[in-house]
Design a protein around this motif. Sequence first.
Motif, mmCIF file in Angstrom:
data_model
loop_
_atom_site.group_PDB
_atom_site.id
_atom_site.type_symbol
_atom_site.label_atom_id
_atom_site.label_comp_id
_atom_site.label_asym_id
_atom_site.label_seq_id
_atom_site.Cartn_x
_atom_site.Cartn_y
_atom_site.Cartn_z
ATOM 1 N N GLU A 16 0.996 -1.192 0.135
ATOM 2 C CA GLU A 16 -0.104 0.465 -0.213
ATOM 3 C C GLU A 16 0.622 1.332 -0.056
ATOM 4 O OE1 GLU A 16 -4.139 1.790 2.112
ATOM 5 O OE2 GLU A 16 -3.030 0.602 3.374
ATOM 6 N N LYS A 71 -4.812 7.630 -2.342
ATOM 7 C CA LYS A 71 -5.050 6.309 -1.052
ATOM 8 C C LYS A 71 -5.961 5.310 -1.538
ATOM 9 C CE LYS A 71 -4.008 9.582 2.764
ATOM 10 N NZ LYS A 71 -2.099 8.509 3.226
ATOM 11 N N GLU A 72 -7.234 5.635 -2.339
ATOM 12 C CA GLU A 72 -8.481 4.902 -2.229
ATOM 13 C C GLU A 72 -8.168 4.005 -3.783
ATOM 14 O OE1 GLU A 72 -12.261 4.830 -5.158
ATOM 15 O OE2 GLU A 72 -11.519 7.433 -4.100
ATOM 16 N N LEU A 73 -7.244 4.459 -4.152
ATOM 17 C CA LEU A 73 -6.551 3.334 -5.327
ATOM 18 C C LEU A 73 -5.402 2.449 -4.725
ATOM 19 C CD1 LEU A 73 -6.237 5.966 -8.437
ATOM 20 C CD2 LEU A 73 -7.782 3.616 -8.642
ATOM 21 N N LEU A 97 -11.759 3.981 -12.959
ATOM 22 C CA LEU A 97 -11.583 3.773 -11.312
ATOM 23 C C LEU A 97 -10.752 5.529 -11.452
ATOM 24 C CD1 LEU A 97 -10.122 -0.077 -10.751
ATOM 25 C CD2 LEU A 97 -12.096 1.088 -9.712
ATOM 26 N N ARG A 153 -8.921 -6.695 -1.993
ATOM 27 C CA ARG A 153 -11.098 -6.474 -2.164
ATOM 28 C C ARG A 153 -11.502 -8.530 -3.400
ATOM 29 N NH1 ARG A 153 -14.107 -1.299 -4.771
ATOM 30 N NH2 ARG A 153 -16.325 -2.525 -4.910
ATOM 31 N N GLU A 204 -6.776 12.252 -2.285
ATOM 32 C CA GLU A 204 -7.582 11.532 -1.470
ATOM 33 C C GLU A 204 -7.546 10.235 -2.778
ATOM 34 O OE1 GLU A 204 -10.995 12.808 -0.276
ATOM 35 O OE2 GLU A 204 -10.602 14.236 0.893
ATOM 36 N N LYS A 205 -7.373 10.369 -3.397
ATOM 37 C CA LYS A 205 -7.913 9.335 -5.078
ATOM 38 C C LYS A 205 -6.839 8.066 -4.901
ATOM 39 C CE LYS A 205 -9.589 7.462 -8.630
ATOM 40 N NZ LYS A 205 -10.865 7.381 -8.749
ATOM 41 N N GLN A 249 -5.374 -4.084 -1.171
ATOM 42 C CA GLN A 249 -5.665 -4.793 0.351
ATOM 43 C C GLN A 249 -6.459 -6.569 -0.040
ATOM 44 O OE1 GLN A 249 -4.265 -3.958 3.163
ATOM 45 N NE2 GLN A 249 -2.425 -3.164 1.278
ATOM 46 N N LYS A 309 -5.420 1.660 -1.566
ATOM 47 C CA LYS A 309 -5.946 1.066 -1.299
ATOM 48 C C LYS A 309 -7.009 -0.312 -1.555
ATOM 49 C CE LYS A 309 -7.518 1.837 3.519
ATOM 50 N NZ LYS A 309 -6.533 0.829 4.327
ATOM 51 N N LEU A 310 -8.012 0.346 -2.715
ATOM 52 C CA LEU A 310 -8.491 -1.332 -3.580
ATOM 53 C C LEU A 310 -7.939 -1.975 -4.090
ATOM 54 C CD1 LEU A 310 -11.326 -1.496 -4.696
ATOM 55 C CD2 LEU A 310 -10.272 0.229 -6.395
ATOM 56 N N GLU A 351 0.955 4.068 -2.943
ATOM 57 C CA GLU A 351 1.067 5.759 -2.817
ATOM 58 C C GLU A 351 2.505 5.998 -3.397
ATOM 59 O OE1 GLU A 351 0.016 6.080 1.421
ATOM 60 O OE2 GLU A 351 -1.866 5.452 1.059
#
Length: 283
Positions: free
Chosen positions: A193, A210-212, A235, A220, A207-208, A218, A214-215, A197
């Motif tokens: 992760e 961190k979102e990408l 995405l 999912r 914010e985007k 991690q 994690k997605l 980043e």
Amino acid sequence: MSGVSGFDIFWLIFMIMMMQPILRQKFLEAARQRMIRKLEQKRKSRVILLVHRQETMSLLGFPIMRFIDVNDSEQVIRAIHMTDPDVPIDIILHTPGGLVLASLQIAKALKRHKAKTTAFVPHYAMSGGTLIALAADEIVMDEHAVLGPVDPQVGQFPAASLVKVRQTKPLDKIDDETLILADVAEKALNQMEYNLEELLNGRFPEEKVKELAKLLSQGRWTHDYPITFDEAKALGLPVSNNMPEEIYELMSLFPQPMRQQPSVEFAPSPRRTPPRGNGKSLI
């Protein structure tokens, strides 16, 4: 002077058959180099191929399956070092993935290049291949090509699943080896992760990023989940489908080993919709 014996002819034919895979490989390599030069001249860029398919490489013609390894990272980084900072880099990816270390080395070297970098994905670039693609300024995908999640695997298990076992099962019911694997898995997830980043930083809002990160890292999805062109676009990834025809021609120069009975067969010529005529017969 005695004539040529049948035994001599047998050995001559045998040697020719033994040399055939080597000669064919040399012809393919020469054809690839010509196509690479053609694409470089057209796009005014450095073209790097990272292609992993089964290919008849050995003397006896046995197929070898490959993935991203440290030798690949050494070669790609060397090619990047040999490229002036103001020359764009095009990297063609066709790979199931491979070692995290090697993939990260390539991705970080690609991101540091000052000129524009473009990753071309004509068919698929999974796992480590996706990690490299994410480091590029633009990802050009065939409309039917796929990327994949970059969640780390620990041994034969997904890291996210190992962590979930530790979180959901009483500790006294978990053996020591699984606990150790879960601890390593948690570290691997955090590291991936963080590295994602770092690769995405500066190309998306915070914010985007961190979102990408994690997605994609991690767990999912399953590790072989196909992220299609449309999903990658949804995405917010920098994807386009402007694939040069030369990319497909290059991929045709990486043939799979021939089977006795091919599983896919077609006439290798384009089929276009015929233009509408004026009703007159033509011959």
